[in-house]
Design an enzyme around this catalytic site. Structure first.
Site, PDB file in Angstrom:
ATOM      1  N   HIS A 125     -36.044 -59.596  22.276  1.00 31.92           N
ATOM      2  CA  HIS A 125     -34.851 -60.449  22.309  1.00 31.92           C
ATOM      3  C   HIS A 125     -33.965 -59.820  23.380  1.00 31.92           C
ATOM      4  O   HIS A 125     -33.525 -58.682  23.230  1.00 31.92           O
ATOM      5  CB  HIS A 125     -34.175 -60.434  20.939  1.00 31.92           C
ATOM      6  CG  HIS A 125     -32.799 -61.030  20.911  1.00 31.92           C
ATOM      7  ND1 HIS A 125     -32.497 -62.167  20.209  1.00 31.92           N
ATOM      8  CD2 HIS A 125     -31.641 -60.622  21.479  1.00 31.92           C
ATOM      9  CE1 HIS A 125     -31.207 -62.448  20.364  1.00 31.92           C
ATOM     10  NE2 HIS A 125     -30.663 -61.530  21.115  1.00 31.92           N
ATOM     11  N   HIS A 148     -37.945 -66.284  23.297  1.00 30.13           N
ATOM     12  CA  HIS A 148     -37.018 -67.371  23.663  1.00 30.13           C
ATOM     13  C   HIS A 148     -36.386 -67.240  25.064  1.00 30.13           C
ATOM     14  O   HIS A 148     -35.174 -67.126  25.217  1.00 30.13           O
ATOM     15  CB  HIS A 148     -35.933 -67.581  22.603  1.00 30.13           C
ATOM     16  CG  HIS A 148     -35.317 -66.340  22.020  1.00 30.13           C
ATOM     17  ND1 HIS A 148     -34.795 -65.330  22.783  1.00 30.13           N
ATOM     18  CD2 HIS A 148     -35.147 -65.958  20.738  1.00 30.13           C
ATOM     19  CE1 HIS A 148     -34.320 -64.389  21.992  1.00 30.13           C
ATOM     20  NE2 HIS A 148     -34.528 -64.733  20.747  1.00 30.13           N
ATOM     21  N   ASN A 188     -28.831 -68.419  19.887  1.00 28.80           N
ATOM     22  CA  ASN A 188     -28.838 -67.290  20.805  1.00 28.80           C
ATOM     23  C   ASN A 188     -30.269 -67.002  21.247  1.00 28.80           C
ATOM     24  O   ASN A 188     -31.080 -66.649  20.399  1.00 28.80           O
ATOM     25  CB  ASN A 188     -28.247 -66.057  20.092  1.00 28.80           C
ATOM     26  CG  ASN A 188     -27.973 -64.925  21.046  1.00 28.80           C
ATOM     27  OD1 ASN A 188     -28.153 -65.071  22.243  1.00 28.80           O
ATOM     28  ND2 ASN A 188     -27.547 -63.799  20.506  1.00 28.80           N
ATOM     29  N   ASP A 215     -38.391 -70.099  16.950  1.00 27.00           N
ATOM     30  CA  ASP A 215     -37.213 -69.319  16.560  1.00 27.00           C
ATOM     31  C   ASP A 215     -36.517 -69.989  15.362  1.00 27.00           C
ATOM     32  O   ASP A 215     -35.285 -70.081  15.304  1.00 27.00           O
ATOM     33  CB  ASP A 215     -36.246 -69.142  17.735  1.00 27.00           C
ATOM     34  CG  ASP A 215     -35.151 -68.114  17.451  1.00 27.00           C
ATOM     35  OD1 ASP A 215     -35.207 -67.435  16.403  1.00 27.00           O
ATOM     36  OD2 ASP A 215     -34.222 -67.991  18.277  1.00 27.00           O
TER      37      ASP A 215
HETATM   38 ZN   LIG Z   1     -33.806 -63.719  19.168  1.00 27.65          ZN
END
Ligand SMILES: [Zn+2]
Length: 420
Positions: free
Chosen positions: A175, A228, A274, A301
């Site tokens: 992330h 992501h 996010n 996600d």
């Molecule tokens: Zn994340």
């Protein structure tokens, strides 16, 4: 034994009608006409795929059971056509030791109606500047590692984590978020943030940390996975790193492919996630990256939250939206039916690529010998996305009311129907 009659399956780049015979968790025959007395499921020409695979979900148990549980999350996954997922470790307690990870795997097995694999944490409690016993966790079943929800803030922690992940021969999923560049932002920095009077998160918070990590990944030889991905610059960086021979893969979420910040017309936290929805240029770069293979796979996600939590304003609501019950349907409708990509490419990005990249024990095609983890989709009739149809506890989605094709008719795990 169970026979699925009249299913459309992908074969040699085409949809063909086949019967599929299942015995003891495995596909044993695929042919134009199979007869069986007894357990017969008529697919009536619907599309049968190897079950979808999602390498990025949040099932919230233990610690946040009011948002989701392993039972509700895995039922939601089955309702979306998924048969294998990998759950993120931002739980309480965090699975950051071999003992805790073993406990988590037991919970996943006990309560999951599909295969719920588990990430171990890179760092104790996800935030420290130490690294966990990743080799020990891999030996008890961690399929990959991540601190998802938080970026790994120091290069040294990331370097140590990558060395351990490489030794354990497991992917490290990042992330990406440099907190020094976040400035309490809640929405993509730019015109829309200004218009709505909300603090912005620049794309630099993601891409600058990605640039750092790609250099470290090259030095360590780890399989580095970008969670992501959301910006044009990040796509360019991954493309460059792949050309340089870095072992990097990337995932993109359905919402970053289908929405941009200009779709946020008011202070509505159903659009708060996010990384945030980025600009149109970023969205186009993500689609191009997915088409040319720079971005390997789609991951949802899936991030359920309580209804009252997401009813707050952008400034105070938590980040994240649900996604596992709508992803195939949204992408089939808006990328395949609209002619951006083929159904075969979508299945490659939602089944084949994640299975291969994460070395999962999951089927990638419909043929004899493959595990009978399957999903059947109605590609002909459209329906409206409604929260009343969700199995997830989370009703937080910006896609409520969208008209889509591809409703899941049935999902099989180990040869048994788990959603219908
Ligand atoms: Zn994340």
């Amino acid at each position: 034994m169970q026979l699925i009659k009249n299913a459309k399956i992908l074969k040699n780049h085409e949809l063909v009608t086949r019967d599929v015979l299942i015995d003891d968790k495995v596909i044993i025959q695929v042919a134009e006409n199979i007869e069986l007395l007894g357990d017969v499921f008529d697919a009536k020409g619907a599309f049968l795929s190897a079950g979808l695979v999602d390498v990025h979900v949040h099932f919230r148990e233990p610690g946040f059971d009011y948002k989701e549980t392993i039972a509700s999350g895995s039922k939601a996954a089955a309702n979306g056509g998924f048969t294998t997922v990998i759950a993120m470790p931002n739980l309480n307690p965090v699975p950051d030791t071999p003992e805790r990870l073993s406990e988590q795997i037991k919970l996943n097995k006990r309560h999951g109606v599909i295969h719920v694999e588990q990430y171990g944490a890179v760092s104790p409690d996800l935030v420290s500047h130490q690294v966990s016993d990743m080799v020990g966790m891999s030996s008890v079943g961690a399929v990959a590692f991540s601190n998802d929800g938080k970026g790994v803030q120091t290069a040294d922690t990331m370097l140590q984590g990558m060395m351990l992940a490489a030794r354990a021969d497991r992917p490290l999923a990042a992330h990406l978020e440099d907190e020094s560049l976040r400035h309490e932002g809640v929405i993509n920095a730019g015109g829309q943030a200004d218009k709505l009077g909300l603090p912005g998160i620049t794309g630099l918070a993601e891409s600058s940390q990605l640039a750092r990590d790609l250099v470290l990944a090259k030095a360590t030889g780890v399989h580095y996975h970008v969670a992501h991905i959301s910006t044009q610059t990040s796509v360019a960086l991954v493309r460059m790193a792949k050309a340089e021979g870095v072992h990097v893969t990337a995932e993109v979420s359905p919402h970053h492919l289908l929405l941009s910040d200009t779709d946020i017309h008011e202070d509505n936290a159903q659009f708060k996630m996010n990384p945030p929805l980025r600009g149109q240029v970023d969205r186009q770069a993500l689609i191009a990256g997915l088409l040319d293979g720079t971005i390997d796979m789609i991951a949802t996600d899936h991030a359920p939250h309580g209804t009252s939590e997401k009813a707050q304003s952008f400034k105070s609501a938590p980040f994240g939206i649900t996604g596992i019950e709508t992803s195939f349907q949204l992408l089939y409708t808006h990328l395949v039916r609209s002619g951006v990509m083929t159904l075969e490419t979508l299945i490659q990005r939602m089944v084949v690529a994640p299975v291969q990249a994460f070395k999962l024990r999951a089927p990638t095609s419909i043929q004899a010998g493959e595990k009978a983890d399957l999903a059947l989709f109605d590609l002909e009739n459209s329906y409206q996305i409604q929260t009343t149809e969700f199995k997830s506890k989370g009703k937080n989605s910006p896609f409520i009311g969208w008209q889509v094709y591809g409703k899941t008719i049935a999902t099989w795990v180990d040869g048994k129907i788990v959603a219908q």
